[in-house]
Design a protein around this motif. Structure first.
Motif, PDB file in Angstrom:
ATOM      1  N   PHE A 175      21.871 -19.632  67.406  1.00 27.91           N
ATOM      2  CA  PHE A 175      20.426 -19.604  67.157  1.00 27.91           C
ATOM      3  C   PHE A 175      19.971 -20.782  66.302  1.00 27.91           C
ATOM      4  O   PHE A 175      18.887 -21.334  66.506  1.00 27.91           O
ATOM      5  CB  PHE A 175      20.052 -18.312  66.434  1.00 27.91           C
ATOM      6  N   GLU A 176      20.795 -21.148  65.314  1.00 26.50           N
ATOM      7  CA  GLU A 176      20.386 -22.191  64.371  1.00 26.50           C
ATOM      8  C   GLU A 176      20.109 -23.529  65.057  1.00 26.50           C
ATOM      9  O   GLU A 176      19.332 -24.345  64.552  1.00 26.50           O
ATOM     10  CB  GLU A 176      21.462 -22.374  63.304  1.00 26.50           C
ATOM     11  N   GLU A 177      20.718 -23.758  66.217  1.00 29.92           N
ATOM     12  CA  GLU A 177      20.548 -25.033  66.928  1.00 29.92           C
ATOM     13  C   GLU A 177      19.420 -24.997  67.944  1.00 29.92           C
ATOM     14  O   GLU A 177      19.108 -26.027  68.560  1.00 29.92           O
ATOM     15  CB  GLU A 177      21.858 -25.395  67.636  1.00 29.92           C
ATOM     16  N   MET A 178      18.793 -23.863  68.129  1.00 33.45           N
ATOM     17  CA  MET A 178      17.788 -23.735  69.177  1.00 33.45           C
ATOM     18  C   MET A 178      16.498 -24.464  68.806  1.00 33.45           C
ATOM     19  O   MET A 178      16.166 -24.635  67.629  1.00 33.45           O
ATOM     20  CB  MET A 178      17.493 -22.260  69.449  1.00 33.45           C
ATOM     21  N   VAL A 179      15.780 -24.880  69.834  1.00 31.87           N
ATOM     22  CA  VAL A 179      14.503 -25.578  69.665  1.00 31.87           C
ATOM     23  C   VAL A 179      13.458 -24.824  70.479  1.00 31.87           C
ATOM     24  O   VAL A 179      13.786 -24.080  71.411  1.00 31.87           O
ATOM     25  CB  VAL A 179      14.598 -27.045  70.124  1.00 31.87           C
ATOM     26  N   PRO A 180      12.171 -24.995  70.120  1.00 34.14           N
ATOM     27  CA  PRO A 180      11.131 -24.288  70.870  1.00 34.14           C
ATOM     28  C   PRO A 180      11.131 -24.676  72.345  1.00 34.14           C
ATOM     29  O   PRO A 180      11.285 -25.848  72.692  1.00 34.14           O
ATOM     30  CB  PRO A 180       9.830 -24.709  70.185  1.00 34.14           C
ATOM     31  N   PHE A 181      10.983 -23.675  73.180  1.00 37.59           N
ATOM     32  CA  PHE A 181      10.937 -23.864  74.627  1.00 37.59           C
ATOM     33  C   PHE A 181       9.556 -23.376  75.072  1.00 37.59           C
ATOM     34  O   PHE A 181       9.341 -22.203  75.314  1.00 37.59           O
ATOM     35  CB  PHE A 181      12.068 -23.070  75.281  1.00 37.59           C
ATOM     36  N   GLY A 182       8.596 -24.288  75.110  1.00 36.09           N
ATOM     37  CA  GLY A 182       7.211 -23.891  75.310  1.00 36.09           C
ATOM     38  C   GLY A 182       6.502 -23.788  73.966  1.00 36.09           C
ATOM     39  O   GLY A 182       6.903 -24.414  72.979  1.00 36.09           O
ATOM     40  N   ARG A 183       5.457 -22.997  73.907  1.00 33.73           N
ATOM     41  CA  ARG A 183       4.676 -22.854  72.689  1.00 33.73           C
ATOM     42  C   ARG A 183       4.306 -21.396  72.495  1.00 33.73           C
ATOM     43  O   ARG A 183       4.470 -20.572  73.397  1.00 33.73           O
ATOM     44  CB  ARG A 183       3.406 -23.707  72.768  1.00 33.73           C
ATOM     45  N   VAL A 184       3.782 -21.090  71.326  1.00 38.47           N
ATOM     46  CA  VAL A 184       3.353 -19.725  71.047  1.00 38.47           C
ATOM     47  C   VAL A 184       2.198 -19.355  71.980  1.00 38.47           C
ATOM     48  O   VAL A 184       1.241 -20.110  72.146  1.00 38.47           O
ATOM     49  CB  VAL A 184       2.912 -19.581  69.580  1.00 38.47           C
ATOM     50  N   THR A 185       2.309 -18.203  72.613  1.00 39.84           N
ATOM     51  CA  THR A 185       1.218 -17.683  73.432  1.00 39.84           C
ATOM     52  C   THR A 185       0.762 -16.345  72.863  1.00 39.84           C
ATOM     53  O   THR A 185       1.563 -15.593  72.283  1.00 39.84           O
ATOM     54  CB  THR A 185       1.650 -17.497  74.896  1.00 39.84           C
ATOM     55  N   LEU A 186      -0.516 -16.059  73.023  1.00 43.60           N
ATOM     56  CA  LEU A 186      -1.112 -14.820  72.541  1.00 43.60           C
ATOM     57  C   LEU A 186      -1.730 -14.087  73.719  1.00 43.60           C
ATOM     58  O   LEU A 186      -2.520 -14.661  74.466  1.00 43.60           O
ATOM     59  CB  LEU A 186      -2.178 -15.114  71.479  1.00 43.60           C
ATOM     60  N   ARG A 187      -1.379 -12.810  73.878  1.00 41.93           N
ATOM     61  CA  ARG A 187      -1.896 -12.016  74.995  1.00 41.93           C
ATOM     62  C   ARG A 187      -2.525 -10.740  74.453  1.00 41.93           C
ATOM     63  O   ARG A 187      -1.815  -9.863  73.956  1.00 41.93           O
ATOM     64  CB  ARG A 187      -0.775 -11.671  75.985  1.00 41.93           C
ATOM     65  N   ILE A 303       7.054 -16.515  71.942  1.00 37.82           N
ATOM     66  CA  ILE A 303       7.541 -17.887  72.061  1.00 37.82           C
ATOM     67  C   ILE A 303       9.019 -17.825  72.437  1.00 37.82           C
ATOM     68  O   ILE A 303       9.738 -16.897  72.056  1.00 37.82           O
ATOM     69  CB  ILE A 303       7.351 -18.709  70.763  1.00 37.82           C
ATOM     70  N   ALA A 304       9.450 -18.805  73.215  1.00 35.12           N
ATOM     71  CA  ALA A 304      10.843 -18.882  73.654  1.00 35.12           C
ATOM     72  C   ALA A 304      11.551 -20.037  72.955  1.00 35.12           C
ATOM     73  O   ALA A 304      10.936 -21.057  72.613  1.00 35.12           O
ATOM     74  CB  ALA A 304      10.917 -19.062  75.165  1.00 35.12           C
ATOM     75  N   TYR A 305      12.846 -19.874  72.752  1.00 36.11           N
ATOM     76  CA  TYR A 305      13.695 -20.910  72.161  1.00 36.11           C
ATOM     77  C   TYR A 305      14.941 -21.044  73.019  1.00 36.11           C
ATOM     78  O   TYR A 305      15.377 -20.087  73.675  1.00 36.11           O
ATOM     79  CB  TYR A 305      14.087 -20.551  70.724  1.00 36.11           C
ATOM     80  N   ALA A 306      15.517 -22.244  72.999  1.00 34.21           N
ATOM     81  CA  ALA A 306      16.704 -22.481  73.813  1.00 34.21           C
ATOM     82  C   ALA A 306      17.517 -23.625  73.224  1.00 34.21           C
ATOM     83  O   ALA A 306      16.990 -24.472  72.495  1.00 34.21           O
ATOM     84  CB  ALA A 306      16.313 -22.805  75.252  1.00 34.21           C
ATOM     85  N   LEU A 307      18.778 -23.648  73.556  1.00 31.87           N
ATOM     86  CA  LEU A 307      19.613 -24.794  73.203  1.00 31.87           C
ATOM     87  C   LEU A 307      19.265 -25.964  74.116  1.00 31.87           C
ATOM     88  O   LEU A 307      18.992 -25.772  75.305  1.00 31.87           O
ATOM     89  CB  LEU A 307      21.094 -24.438  73.370  1.00 31.87           C
TER      90      LEU A 307
END
Length: 383
Positions: A175-187, A303-307
């Motif tokens: 997890f510590e190496e993950m970066v944002p994948f997209g942006r925060v969305t509000l629904r 929001i999504a995060y990924a390596l």
């Protein structure tokens, strides 16, 4: 009773029943929840990699509070009320940004990145001004595996303590190496936050209402509950799905060398008390919060995060993951709306729970312990 004193396995006379319908629409009960359940809870704001440089910040709106999380010059992360100590003006605008100092746009009171008041125009004209006592109001902050959480008030277990039963499962994902994948969305959703939370941890509806997940997992969907966190999971089966997106995801999902064999094709869902969840896939991690706005309105924050991974197959798998879960979310949206409508009926009090509904049992026990009125089939007089 605060979260630190919340009993773990105290007898609960109402353990075999869900929560009463009236608390899913009562503004009076919602006020109780804010003070006793939500304000003392940890809430995720961002990841350290969202704020890599000194002066980078994220803001977070929760229960009428504007919170700002900022990276300091010392590399540390702090959380403050996004409110000037002079005349309460909002200090920083937007969900993300960067600043060398925090300057109020109203009267130019200026704060350092560690929250200290460092300048106020014409300070000699303020008889009561004590600079050392006018730092920005702090909030509790905790970094857990790279993710930044805040708590508005109260005490109780840390995020690390709450997640301890499953921390060993999270470790391989880096997890510590993950970066944002997209942006925060509000629904926005016109439902009570508890209905979204209940639905997330409900395993019985999967084979009934989510045919896509059933095609992916077969009958292998599991649910269990620890004190502060629920876990749901499904292992991707080998039989090709009839759905094109699901079948392609099954086929092209690339190997992730950092994951042990049993997790390479495992989807795991965790719900952290009381209102946030994270979906852990071999290809990415999605965070979701059920932000209460009123008794019958909730904002889902995601929001999504990924390596970092530039493989074409991984990019395609992440896109297919989104397509699959977009359909699941649409199905859940309809289901929760149905329940919210039914909760408003005076014919409904509290339905019986199956022994297998361990997450709903755990959630109800904690709610009844913190707010005793949740035991009542009808609202008390004056509510």
């Amino acid at each position: 009773m605060d979260m630190a004193q919340l009993p773990d396995h105290d007898p609960d006379a109402d353990a075999d029943y869900g929560l009463p319908g009236w608390i899913y629409g009562s503004e009076r009960f919602f006020r109780e929840e804010q003070d006793k359940v939500l304000r003392p809870s940890w809430q995720i704001v961002c990841h350290l990699n969202d704020i890599p440089r000194a002066g980078d910040f994220h803001t977070f709106e929760f229960l009428g509070e504007s919170v700002v999380v900022v990276r300091g010059k010392d590399g540390g992360v702090r959380a403050f009320a996004n409110v000037c100590r002079h005349r309460a003006a909002r200090l920083l605008d937007g969900p993300v940004g960067h600043c060398a100092r925090i300057v109020c746009p109203y009267h130019a009171w200026t704060y350092a990145l560690d929250g200290r008041l460092i300048a106020a125009p014409y300070p000699e004209t303020y008889p009561a001004l004590n600079v050392d006592q006018q730092s920005l109001a702090p909030f509790q902050v905790e970094v857990y595996r790279g993710f930044v959480f805040v708590r508005l008030e109260g005490d109780g277990p840390s995020v690390a303590e709450m997640m301890a039963p499953y921390d060993h499962e999270l470790e391989p994902y880096r997890f510590e190496e993950m970066v944002p994948f997209g942006r925060v969305t509000l629904r926005p959703r016109e439902v009570n936050w508890k209905n979204i939370s209940d639905n997330y941890s409900d395993g019985l509806h999967i084979p009934v209402a989510h045919p896509g997940l059933t095609r992916l997992f077969g009958k292998g969907y599991g649910v269990e509950a620890q004190t502060w966190v629920d876990k749901m999971w499904g292992q991707l089966i080998d039989e090709p799905s009839r759905n094109p997106s699901e079948r392609l995801y099954q086929r092209i999902l690339p190997d992730s060398d950092h994951l042990p064999p049993e997790r390479k094709r495992l989807w795991t869902y965790f719900k952290l008390w009381p209102n946030q969840a994270f979906d852990i896939y071999p290809d990415q991690v999605d965070f979701m919060q059920f932000i209460p706005v009123s008794a019958t309105r909730t904002m889902i924050r995601e929001i999504a995060y990924a390596l970092p991974d530039e493989r074409r197959e991984m990019r395609a798998a992440r896109y297919l993951n989104w397509r699959i879960n977009r359909q699941v979310n649409a199905e859940d949206t309809e289901l929760v709306a149905r329940v919210q409508q039914g909760m408003a009926s005076r014919t409904f009090t509290a339905g019986p729970l199956a022994e297998t509904e361990v997450s709903l049992r755990s959630f109800g026990r904690k709610m009844r312990a913190l707010i005793p009125q949740a035991r009542l089939p009808r609202p008390p007089e004056g509510w």
